[in-house]
Write an enzyme that holds these catalytic residues in place. Structure first.
Site, PDB file in Angstrom:
ATOM      1  N   ASP A 248      -7.202 -44.201 -17.831  1.00 45.37           N
ATOM      2  CA  ASP A 248      -7.546 -45.454 -18.498  1.00 45.37           C
ATOM      3  C   ASP A 248      -8.049 -46.508 -17.507  1.00 45.37           C
ATOM      4  O   ASP A 248      -7.323 -46.935 -16.609  1.00 45.37           O
ATOM      5  CB  ASP A 248      -6.333 -46.029 -19.227  1.00 45.37           C
ATOM      6  CG  ASP A 248      -5.740 -45.056 -20.240  1.00 45.37           C
ATOM      7  OD1 ASP A 248      -5.521 -43.889 -19.880  1.00 45.37           O
ATOM      8  OD2 ASP A 248      -5.478 -45.458 -21.378  1.00 45.37           O
TER       9      ASP A 248
ATOM     10  N   GLU B 139     -10.783 -47.086 -22.811  1.00 51.74           N
ATOM     11  CA  GLU B 139     -10.278 -47.898 -23.918  1.00 51.74           C
ATOM     12  C   GLU B 139      -9.686 -49.252 -23.501  1.00 51.74           C
ATOM     13  O   GLU B 139      -9.512 -50.116 -24.355  1.00 51.74           O
ATOM     14  CB  GLU B 139      -9.247 -47.107 -24.730  1.00 51.74           C
ATOM     15  CG  GLU B 139      -7.917 -46.915 -24.042  1.00 51.74           C
ATOM     16  CD  GLU B 139      -6.758 -47.015 -25.028  1.00 51.74           C
ATOM     17  OE1 GLU B 139      -6.993 -47.018 -26.235  1.00 51.74           O
ATOM     18  OE2 GLU B 139      -5.614 -47.115 -24.562  1.00 51.74           O
ATOM     19  N   ASN B 140      -9.395 -49.425 -22.225  1.00 51.00           N
ATOM     20  CA  ASN B 140      -8.857 -50.704 -21.749  1.00 51.00           C
ATOM     21  C   ASN B 140      -9.825 -51.422 -20.813  1.00 51.00           C
ATOM     22  O   ASN B 140      -9.439 -52.333 -20.086  1.00 51.00           O
ATOM     23  CB  ASN B 140      -7.536 -50.485 -21.007  1.00 51.00           C
ATOM     24  CG  ASN B 140      -6.454 -49.903 -21.880  1.00 51.00           C
ATOM     25  OD1 ASN B 140      -5.996 -48.790 -21.650  1.00 51.00           O
ATOM     26  ND2 ASN B 140      -6.056 -50.626 -22.902  1.00 51.00           N
TER      27      ASN B 140
ATOM     28  N   ASN C 243      -6.098 -45.645 -28.784  1.00 50.11           N
ATOM     29  CA  ASN C 243      -5.667 -46.570 -29.827  1.00 50.11           C
ATOM     30  C   ASN C 243      -6.301 -47.944 -29.726  1.00 50.11           C
ATOM     31  O   ASN C 243      -6.280 -48.717 -30.688  1.00 50.11           O
ATOM     32  CB  ASN C 243      -4.136 -46.713 -29.808  1.00 50.11           C
ATOM     33  CG  ASN C 243      -3.610 -47.196 -28.475  1.00 50.11           C
ATOM     34  OD1 ASN C 243      -3.809 -46.548 -27.453  1.00 50.11           O
ATOM     35  ND2 ASN C 243      -2.932 -48.321 -28.471  1.00 50.11           N
ATOM     36  N   HIS C 244      -6.911 -48.268 -28.573  1.00 51.85           N
ATOM     37  CA  HIS C 244      -7.626 -49.550 -28.446  1.00 51.85           C
ATOM     38  C   HIS C 244      -9.132 -49.380 -28.638  1.00 51.85           C
ATOM     39  O   HIS C 244      -9.901 -50.252 -28.249  1.00 51.85           O
ATOM     40  CB  HIS C 244      -7.353 -50.175 -27.072  1.00 51.85           C
ATOM     41  CG  HIS C 244      -5.970 -50.710 -26.918  1.00 51.85           C
ATOM     42  ND1 HIS C 244      -5.445 -51.658 -27.761  1.00 51.85           N
ATOM     43  CD2 HIS C 244      -4.993 -50.425 -26.004  1.00 51.85           C
ATOM     44  CE1 HIS C 244      -4.199 -51.943 -27.389  1.00 51.85           C
ATOM     45  NE2 HIS C 244      -3.904 -51.204 -26.337  1.00 51.85           N
TER      46      HIS C 244
ATOM     47  N   HIS D 279      -4.520 -38.539 -25.937  1.00 52.67           N
ATOM     48  CA  HIS D 279      -4.136 -39.930 -25.719  1.00 52.67           C
ATOM     49  C   HIS D 279      -2.903 -40.246 -26.566  1.00 52.67           C
ATOM     50  O   HIS D 279      -2.990 -40.426 -27.784  1.00 52.67           O
ATOM     51  CB  HIS D 279      -5.306 -40.836 -26.119  1.00 52.67           C
ATOM     52  CG  HIS D 279      -5.142 -42.257 -25.696  1.00 52.67           C
ATOM     53  ND1 HIS D 279      -5.471 -42.709 -24.432  1.00 52.67           N
ATOM     54  CD2 HIS D 279      -4.674 -43.344 -26.359  1.00 52.67           C
ATOM     55  CE1 HIS D 279      -5.228 -44.004 -24.344  1.00 52.67           C
ATOM     56  NE2 HIS D 279      -4.743 -44.406 -25.503  1.00 52.67           N
TER      57      HIS D 279
ATOM     58  N   HIS E 128      -3.013 -42.725 -21.669  1.00 53.43           N
ATOM     59  CA  HIS E 128      -2.363 -43.797 -22.443  1.00 53.43           C
ATOM     60  C   HIS E 128      -1.223 -44.484 -21.717  1.00 53.43           C
ATOM     61  O   HIS E 128      -1.091 -45.700 -21.796  1.00 53.43           O
ATOM     62  CB  HIS E 128      -1.865 -43.313 -23.810  1.00 53.43           C
ATOM     63  CG  HIS E 128      -1.180 -44.393 -24.617  1.00 53.43           C
ATOM     64  ND1 HIS E 128      -1.861 -45.500 -25.089  1.00 53.43           N
ATOM     65  CD2 HIS E 128       0.111 -44.550 -25.015  1.00 53.43           C
ATOM     66  CE1 HIS E 128      -1.014 -46.277 -25.760  1.00 53.43           C
ATOM     67  NE2 HIS E 128       0.187 -45.728 -25.723  1.00 53.43           N
TER      68      HIS E 128
ATOM     69  N   HIS F 155      -0.678 -44.852 -18.498  1.00 49.34           N
ATOM     70  CA  HIS F 155      -1.130 -45.507 -17.264  1.00 49.34           C
ATOM     71  C   HIS F 155      -0.288 -45.141 -16.050  1.00 49.34           C
ATOM     72  O   HIS F 155      -0.453 -45.728 -14.981  1.00 49.34           O
ATOM     73  CB  HIS F 155      -1.139 -47.032 -17.408  1.00 49.34           C
ATOM     74  CG  HIS F 155      -2.097 -47.553 -18.419  1.00 49.34           C
ATOM     75  ND1 HIS F 155      -2.535 -48.867 -18.430  1.00 49.34           N
ATOM     76  CD2 HIS F 155      -2.716 -46.963 -19.474  1.00 49.34           C
ATOM     77  CE1 HIS F 155      -3.364 -49.062 -19.442  1.00 49.34           C
ATOM     78  NE2 HIS F 155      -3.491 -47.908 -20.088  1.00 49.34           N
TER      79      HIS F 155
END
Length: 262
Positions: free
Chosen positions: A8, A39-40, A67-68, A152, A177, A179
């Site tokens: 991520d 995603e982040n 999810n983001h 994820h 996910h 991290h």
């Protein structure tokens, strides 16, 4: 085929780490192509056209998410226009913009299939990733034996179960996910490379990429906004060596490099 998968990417520090460190890793490990979970990448939660383009311009060939995926709604028109550059979890409801699987082709004709999944334990109850993934594997195997799955999710048990589920069917199952890079990289009995979590590209002097003070304040009940940290920035991921003919992984190696000056 050697694939570098990066965890991520968290905010501007993560983007800078990828831009600065990726050329060195590609050279040192003779990497053929790079994939990253983005995603982040925009402000620590979500993706923007700018952050996605930054990573692609830095040498990443395909972006995955989680999810983001649509925390920043502005990404939806971009992913609709570029469905082959940014994946969203394949087990999202029908009609969700984007695609959950894709194919990256190399100039010499070799190709890597990539599937993006999202877990359900401690997360949203989307369709079962264990049921959704098998038809996608069969579809991609018609085009290439080399397939990587980004799982994820929150629970290490769910990631490990997916590894067992797909062992011998895909080249690699890599977790994202949390991290936090785990030290359990290995080849499963059927020839699938596995790691519970590849870690993140972002600041380790933090709480999973966010400033320590604001993260702690939230755990103490305060309504503090999350902020991306800036110190001790690392690029974390794995290099996977895949047999081009069989799709079986030969090796999986963790990578962890610090961005100078952080």
């Amino acid at each position: 085929m050697k694939v570098l998968f990066m965890g991520d990417v968290v905010g501007r520090p993560g983007l800078q780490a990828v831009r600065a460190l990726l050329p060195r890793l590609v050279s040192e490990h003779s990497v053929d192509l790079c994939v990253a979970n983005a995603e982040n990448s925009e402000g620590g939660a979500g993706i923007s056209a700018e952050s996605a383009t930054f990573l692609l311009d830095s040498g990443v060939k395909l972006l995955t998410s989680g999810n983001h995926f649509y925390s920043k709604k502005a990404i939806l028109p971009w992913v609709t226009a570029h469905p082959d550059l940014l994946l969203r979890p394949a087990n999202y409801p029908k009609g969700t913009p984007g695609k959950g699987h894709g194919l990256v082709k190399l100039p010499d004709g070799r190709a890597l299939g990539v599937i993006n999944l999202e877990g359900r334990v401690f997360m949203r109850m989307e369709a079962s990733p264990f049921e959704v993934v098998l038809p996608l594997v069969e579809e991609l195997r018609k085009q290439t034996p080399c397939i990587l799955v980004d799982m994820h999710c929150e629970a290490s048990s769910e990631k490990n179960a997916m590894g067992v589920h797909l062992d011998g069917r895909v080249s690699a199952v890599v977790g994202t996910h949390t991290h936090v890079q785990t030290a359990d990289e290995r080849l499963l009995p059927g020839g699938t490379a596995f790691i519970t979590d590849v870690g993140m590209c972002g600041p380790l002097d933090s709480v999973i990429g966010m400033k320590k003070e604001t993260s702690l304040a939230r755990f103490l009940g305060e309504k503090a906004p999350y902020e991306v940290a800036e110190k001790l920035v690392y690029l974390q991921g794995v290099v996977i060596d895949i047999d081009d003919t069989t799709g079986r992984a030969r090796s999986i190696e963790r990578v962890r490099h610090r961005l100078p000056g952080t």
